[in-house]
Write an enzyme that holds these catalytic residues in place. Structure first.
Site, mmCIF file in Angstrom:
data_model
loop_
_atom_site.group_PDB
_atom_site.id
_atom_site.type_symbol
_atom_site.label_atom_id
_atom_site.label_comp_id
_atom_site.label_asym_id
_atom_site.label_seq_id
_atom_site.Cartn_x
_atom_site.Cartn_y
_atom_site.Cartn_z
ATOM 1 N N HIS A 50 3.453 -0.053 5.459
ATOM 2 C CA HIS A 50 3.680 -1.209 5.096
ATOM 3 C C HIS A 50 3.605 -2.257 6.413
ATOM 4 C CE1 HIS A 50 4.682 -4.251 2.167
ATOM 5 N NE2 HIS A 50 5.703 -3.761 1.647
ATOM 6 N N ASP B 216 -0.639 -4.215 2.695
ATOM 7 C CA ASP B 216 0.196 -4.963 1.718
ATOM 8 C C ASP B 216 0.216 -4.338 0.370
ATOM 9 O OD1 ASP B 216 0.897 -6.759 3.831
ATOM 10 O OD2 ASP B 216 -0.910 -8.186 3.384
#
Length: 425
Positions: free
Chosen positions: A397, A401
């Protein structure tokens, strides 16, 4: 008689130390030149070390799991006559070594042979051997006719299991998994009841896996996205291609899936990347070097399908089979086990409903297809039977995204459900 100290030689570029995975000798053993003495694991492979001399083992560097530096003493021998120590002899450095997995090192017991001239001197030098210790259970020794590695044989002896009673795999060899299956399905029950607790030291490949997985989970904030895909048309196309393949290899769904992944990655370069978090640099790869997670007797290995984006499905099928076999047999080269930019992990027929795979650091994503199952779905208002497969993607992450990961999987889904798009530019 003289002492001969065999030091750990340079066994790979950039390698400064190696871990002892298994000993094939013990103090007091008589060994011949070129007999296997130990398995040493580096970052990329397990190396079988061979004795440079004929003599009696008088000292070992440590036990399984210990680390030995390059140039440090590995084994000390007592030899007949004056022989230069390993660190004084230039000839020893050229001793051949072979790369093999810990499980596949030796399929028969080592036969120690000496010439008539050597034998009396060596026997005189050898310390008296201790009386054999009776096994804990069963009392039967494993047969020398059984194909099994020294590590498996030692474990069987400790458990008191006669390897002749254990069902081998298709190639005739018995591995740890076969021994586990024998014990799990009552093999030990008829000879003493419940199996005893067993402490297993985490060493070798299992230790490396543990370290890598811990580093990945500790440093990477994972998220996983899952989608279901109708692979009925893909399976129909695969069957038709196989029916007309001629001399080419039979296709599994994997080459078709990888081709679809490579085509989809063109629009999602952030997934085909490596993240150096210390330098703060993400390197997006122009080529797809796909790691194929492969289960072996020594643990999980990840051979790399290089330049997957430029392969046709037939060449890809052949290369996947070659790499998987090399990994399982311990013949994969260092460069075939490193440099991946994205990894695919599949449990094959075990499948499961979904997976949350752990990223192969420093990559930023890993894809996990699950088992294909037939089940009812609603299509154009009617209930039909379709072949369905769930696919998971875990991402870093810090770099990827959630929207990008979901968009990638949705585009991949469209290609798989309408497979003509896999091959359309």
């Amino acid at each position: 008689m003289a002492k001969y100290s065999y030091t750990l030689p340079d066994i790979g570029e950039g390698v400064v130390e190696a871990e002892i995975v298994a000993w094939h000798v013990k103090v007091g053993d008589v060994v011949n030149e070129d007999d296997p003495i130990a398995d040493m694991m580096t970052d990329k492979a397990t190396v079988e070390m061979e004795s440079p001399v004929t003599g009696v083992v008088t000292k070992l560097a440590g036990e399984a799991g210990d680390i030995v530096n390059i140039g440090s003493m590995l084994v000390e021998f007592e030899v007949d006559g004056d022989v230069a120590s390993d660190d004084q002899s230039s000839e020893t450095d050229s001793d051949p070594i072979s790369v093999t997995p810990a499980e596949d090192i030796e399929l028969a017991p080592i036969k120690t042979e000496t010439t008539k001239a050597e034998k009396p001197a060596i026997e005189a030098a050898a310390p008296p051997k201790a009386a054999p210790v009776a096994p804990k259970r069963m009392g039967a020794q494993s047969s020398s006719k059984v194909l099994a590695s020294p590590v498996v044989r030692q474990r069987a002896r400790e458990l008191g299991v006669n390897l002749e009673r254990v069902k081998p795999q298709a190639d005739g060899r018995i591995r740890h998994s076969d021994l586990d299956a024998y014990l799990s399905y009552g093999g030990g029950a008829a000879h003493g009841g419940r199996a005893a607790d067993e402490d297993i030291k985490v060493i070798g490949m299992r230790k490396r896996i543990a370290q890598n997985m811990a580093e990945s989970k500790r440093n990477i904030p994972h998220f996983t996205y899952v989608e279901e895909i109708n692979v009925s048309k893909l399976e129909d196309m695969r069957k038709e291609m196989n029916a007309n393949r001629g001399e080419r290899p039979k296709l599994t769904v994997l080459p078709l899936l990888i081709t679809a992944i490579c085509r989809t990655l063109r629009d999602y370069p952030m997934l085909n990347a490596r993240y150096d978090d210390e330098a703060g640099i993400v390197t997006r790869s122009g080529a797809v070097h796909l790691g194929i997670a492969t289960q072996t007797d020594a643990g999980l290995m990840v051979p790399v399908l290089r330049g997957a984006e430029s392969m046709n499905v037939w060449d890809m099928a052949s290369e996947i089979a070659r790499l998987s076999e090399a990994a399982r047999n311990g013949k994969a080269r260092s460069d075939e086990l490193s440099g991946s930019t994205l990894t695919l992990t599949s449990l094959g027929p075990l499948g499961g409903v979904t997976t949350t795979p752990v990223i192969n650091r420093p990559e930023v994503a890993i894809i996990g297809p699950n088992k294909i199952v037939e089940r009812p779905i609603v299509e154009n208002g009617a209930v039909v039977i379709a072949k369905m497969m769930n696919i998971s993607i875990s991402c870093d992450h810090r770099v990827v995204d959630g929207y990008d990961a979901a968009s990638f999987v949705q585009d991949l889904k469209r290609k798989i459900e309408t497979p003509v798009f896999i091959f359309a530019d």
